[in-house]
Enzyme design. Structure first.
Site, PDB file in Angstrom:
ATOM      1  N   TYR A 139      -0.119   6.373  -9.166  1.00 31.93           N
ATOM      2  CA  TYR A 139       0.600   5.089  -9.163  1.00 31.93           C
ATOM      3  C   TYR A 139       1.905   5.164  -9.952  1.00 31.93           C
ATOM      4  CZ  TYR A 139       1.339   0.137 -10.537  1.00 31.93           C
ATOM      5  OH  TYR A 139       1.869  -1.108 -10.794  1.00 31.93           O
TER       6      TYR A 139
ATOM      7  N   LYS B  48       6.136   3.983  -9.247  1.00 35.04           N
ATOM      8  CA  LYS B  48       6.905   2.979 -10.001  1.00 35.04           C
ATOM      9  C   LYS B  48       8.172   3.616 -10.568  1.00 35.04           C
ATOM     10  CE  LYS B  48       4.754  -0.062  -8.603  1.00 35.04           C
ATOM     11  NZ  LYS B  48       5.162  -1.361  -8.072  1.00 35.04           N
TER      12      LYS B  48
HETATM   13  N1  LIG Z   1      -0.114  -6.974 -12.412  1.00 32.38           N
HETATM   14  C1  LIG Z   1       0.482  -6.102 -13.205  1.00 32.38           C
HETATM   15  O1  LIG Z   1       0.058  -5.879 -14.355  1.00 32.38           O
HETATM   16  C2  LIG Z   1       1.664  -5.355 -12.738  1.00 32.38           C
HETATM   17  C3  LIG Z   1       2.034  -5.302 -11.419  1.00 32.38           C
HETATM   18  N2  LIG Z   1       3.142  -4.592 -11.061  1.00 32.38           N
HETATM   19  C4  LIG Z   1       3.542  -4.518  -9.678  1.00 32.38           C
HETATM   20  O2  LIG Z   1       3.738  -5.818  -9.172  1.00 32.38           O
HETATM   21  C5  LIG Z   1       3.533  -5.815  -7.764  1.00 32.38           C
HETATM   22  C6  LIG Z   1       2.648  -6.977  -7.391  1.00 32.38           C
HETATM   23  O3  LIG Z   1       1.406  -6.790  -8.019  1.00 32.38           O
HETATM   24  P1  LIG Z   1       0.407  -7.988  -8.383  1.00 32.38           P
HETATM   25  O4  LIG Z   1       1.008  -9.273  -8.100  1.00 32.38           O
HETATM   26  O5  LIG Z   1      -0.097  -7.692  -9.731  1.00 32.38           O
HETATM   27  O6  LIG Z   1      -0.764  -7.642  -7.354  1.00 32.38           O
HETATM   28  P2  LIG Z   1      -1.711  -8.540  -6.431  1.00 32.38           P
HETATM   29  O7  LIG Z   1      -2.841  -7.644  -6.077  1.00 32.38           O
HETATM   30  O8  LIG Z   1      -1.985  -9.844  -7.064  1.00 32.38           O
HETATM   31  O9  LIG Z   1      -0.805  -8.812  -5.136  1.00 32.38           O
HETATM   32  C7  LIG Z   1      -0.466  -7.739  -4.316  1.00 32.38           C
HETATM   33  C8  LIG Z   1       0.404  -8.233  -3.191  1.00 32.38           C
HETATM   34  O10 LIG Z   1       0.832  -7.097  -2.433  1.00 32.38           O
HETATM   35  C9  LIG Z   1       0.441  -7.264  -1.085  1.00 32.38           C
HETATM   36  N3  LIG Z   1       0.036  -5.997  -0.502  1.00 32.38           N
HETATM   37  C10 LIG Z   1      -0.883  -5.114  -0.961  1.00 32.38           C
HETATM   38  N4  LIG Z   1      -1.008  -4.093  -0.110  1.00 32.38           N
HETATM   39  C11 LIG Z   1      -0.151  -4.337   0.917  1.00 32.38           C
HETATM   40  C12 LIG Z   1       0.179  -3.651   2.108  1.00 32.38           C
HETATM   41  N5  LIG Z   1      -0.390  -2.487   2.437  1.00 32.38           N
HETATM   42  N6  LIG Z   1       1.097  -4.212   2.928  1.00 32.38           N
HETATM   43  C13 LIG Z   1       1.684  -5.400   2.634  1.00 32.38           C
HETATM   44  N7  LIG Z   1       1.418  -6.094   1.516  1.00 32.38           N
HETATM   45  C14 LIG Z   1       0.508  -5.562   0.673  1.00 32.38           C
HETATM   46  C15 LIG Z   1      -0.723  -8.221  -1.101  1.00 32.38           C
HETATM   47  O11 LIG Z   1      -0.781  -8.872   0.168  1.00 32.38           O
HETATM   48  P3  LIG Z   1      -2.175  -9.377   0.798  1.00 32.38           P
HETATM   49  O12 LIG Z   1      -2.530 -10.670   0.105  1.00 32.38           O
HETATM   50  O13 LIG Z   1      -1.857  -9.547   2.239  1.00 32.38           O
HETATM   51  O14 LIG Z   1      -3.176  -8.312   0.516  1.00 32.38           O
HETATM   52  C16 LIG Z   1      -0.333  -9.161  -2.235  1.00 32.38           C
HETATM   53  O15 LIG Z   1       0.535 -10.154  -1.783  1.00 32.38           O
HETATM   54  C17 LIG Z   1       2.952  -4.454  -7.415  1.00 32.38           C
HETATM   55  O16 LIG Z   1       3.957  -3.636  -6.880  1.00 32.38           O
HETATM   56  C18 LIG Z   1       2.508  -3.899  -8.758  1.00 32.38           C
HETATM   57  O17 LIG Z   1       2.562  -2.510  -8.811  1.00 32.38           O
HETATM   58  C19 LIG Z   1       3.903  -3.943 -11.966  1.00 32.38           C
HETATM   59  C20 LIG Z   1       3.567  -3.946 -13.271  1.00 32.38           C
HETATM   60  C21 LIG Z   1       2.423  -4.647 -13.761  1.00 32.38           C
HETATM   61  C1  LIG Z   2      -2.412  -2.522 -12.583  1.00 34.03           C
HETATM   62  C2  LIG Z   2      -2.112  -2.340 -14.029  1.00 34.03           C
HETATM   63  O1  LIG Z   2      -2.946  -3.149 -14.790  1.00 34.03           O
HETATM   64  C3  LIG Z   2      -0.726  -2.755 -14.341  1.00 34.03           C
HETATM   65  O2  LIG Z   2       0.127  -2.198 -13.379  1.00 34.03           O
HETATM   66  C4  LIG Z   2       1.148  -1.648 -13.973  1.00 34.03           C
HETATM   67  O3  LIG Z   2       2.118  -1.286 -13.378  1.00 34.03           O
HETATM   68  C5  LIG Z   2       0.971  -1.539 -15.409  1.00 34.03           C
HETATM   69  O4  LIG Z   2       0.682  -0.201 -15.664  1.00 34.03           O
HETATM   70  C6  LIG Z   2      -0.217  -2.364 -15.714  1.00 34.03           C
HETATM   71  O5  LIG Z   2      -1.121  -1.648 -16.459  1.00 34.03           O
END
Ligand SMILES: NC(=O)C1=CN([C@@H]2O[C@H](COP(=O)(O)OP(=O)(O)OC[C@H]3O[C@@H](n4cnc5c(N)ncnc54)[C@H](OP(=O)(O)O)[C@@H]3O)[C@@H](O)[C@H]2O)C=CC1
Ligand SMILES: C[C@H](O)[C@@H]1OC(=O)[C@H](O)[C@@H]1O
Length: 256
Positions: A159, A163
């Site tokens: 992962y 990023k």
């Molecule tokens: N939460 C955290 O701590 C952190 C998150 N991030 C990044 O933020 C972004 C959003 O994450 P977060 O909101 O936490 O995650 P969620 O799991 O809450 O949401 C993920 C979103 O991505 C969509 N998604 C997943 N797989 C696919 C796919 N194959 N095609 C299209 N859409 C897809 C989902 O759509 P559907 O509902 O249709 O499945 C959903 O809308 C990610 O890129 C993550 O890496 C970065 C740092 C920290």
């Molecule tokens: C999914 C993890 O909890 C989250 O995603 C990231 O990108 C950071 O590393 C957080 O740990």
């Protein structure tokens, strides 16, 4: 309103960070395209967000498509142009993080993670950039990267490179697209409580540890990331490109 008259595409906007960002963009006057996977509960969640946005007088449509598919970016752009006539902002947010140890990483988990988080994103950013170039009035591209672009995770070896890749993609695209007035930046969230880490943080010890490492004393919420995304999308950030903004409650700098 910071985004009046702008059309914003946000991938992964059915849930979590993307959903909060889409709602805030709409509150700030943007016409929003809600990207989602098109499978599972994504479609239903996207329609419920459209209803929320319409309830306060905003405009939104949804487009389903697998983020790993190199054609999904074209589909999102076509959906935006069909509904609203243009693309002004593209937020690449969709992502997955199936926690797994390194030595026995299944190839399919590695490849699915890289294809979803980075390879599909490359072509989606390219599709949005070409549309913005053809419109001739610039634009803004924002990648939701992560604190994990800067630091590692033993259960995130598949992962964290995605990023770091997004972060680097925004830096290089800032150079490639600057001549067209297209700004490219990334946000680097810390740990934000969403579905992506629900299972991981169900471990109370891990939850307490991550909270204790965060100087602001709490994990992030999706709404904490929405403001920085709106800022980078808006003309308030008109001279900001190639930058990255940590949104982590101070987690990254907390060595001791
Ligand atoms: N939460 C955290 O701590 C952190 C998150 N991030 C990044 O933020 C972004 C959003 O994450 P977060 O909101 O936490 O995650 P969620 O799991 O809450 O949401 C993920 C979103 O991505 C969509 N998604 C997943 N797989 C696919 C796919 N194959 N095609 C299209 N859409 C897809 C989902 O759509 P559907 O509902 O249709 O499945 C959903 O809308 C990610 O890129 C993550 O890496 C970065 C740092 C920290
Ligand atoms: C999914 C993890 O909890 C989250 O995603 C990231 O990108 C950071 O590393 C957080 O740990």
């Amino acid at each position: 309103m910071l985004l009046a008259d702008k059309t914003v595409i946000i991938t992964g906007a059915s849930r979590g960070i993307g959903r909060a960002a889409a709602r805030e963009c709409a509150r700030q006057g943007a016409r929003v395209v809600i990207g989602h996977s098109g499978s599972g509960q994504g479609t239903e969640a996207a329609y419920s967000l459209i209803e929320e946005i319409k309830a306060f007088g905003g405009q939104a449509v949804e487009v389903g498509g697998d983020a790993a598919d190199p054609d999904t970016g074209d589909k999102l752009v076509a959906g935006a142009v069909q509904a609203f006539g243009s693309v002004d902002v593209f937020v690449n947010n969709a992502g997955i993080c199936p926690f797994h140890s390194f030595l026995d990483m299944p190839r399919e988990v590695y490849l699915k993670t890289v294809n979803t988080n980075l390879n599909g994103a490359y072509f989606a950013v390219q599709a949005a950039a070409n549309q913005m170039k053809n419109q001739g009035r610039g634009g803004a591209i924002i990648a939701v990267s992560s604190i994990s672009a800067l630091v590692g995770g033993g259960m995130q070896t598949h992962y964290t490179p995605t990023k770091a890749g997004l972060h680097s993609l925004m830096q290089s695209c800032a150079i490639a697209l600057g001549p067209y007035g297209i700004r490219c930046n990334s946000v680097l969230p810390g740990t934000i409580a969403t579905d992506i880490n629900k299972e991981d943080l169900a471990d109370e010890e891990k939850l307490a540890y991550m909270t204790s490492r965060t100087p602001l004393g709490r994990l992030g919420e999706p709404d904490d990331v929405a403001g920085p995304i709106v800022f980078l999308a808006s003309d308030m950030a008109r001279y900001v490109t190639g930058a990255s903004l940590l949104v982590d409650g101070g987690l990254f700098v907390n060595l001791q």
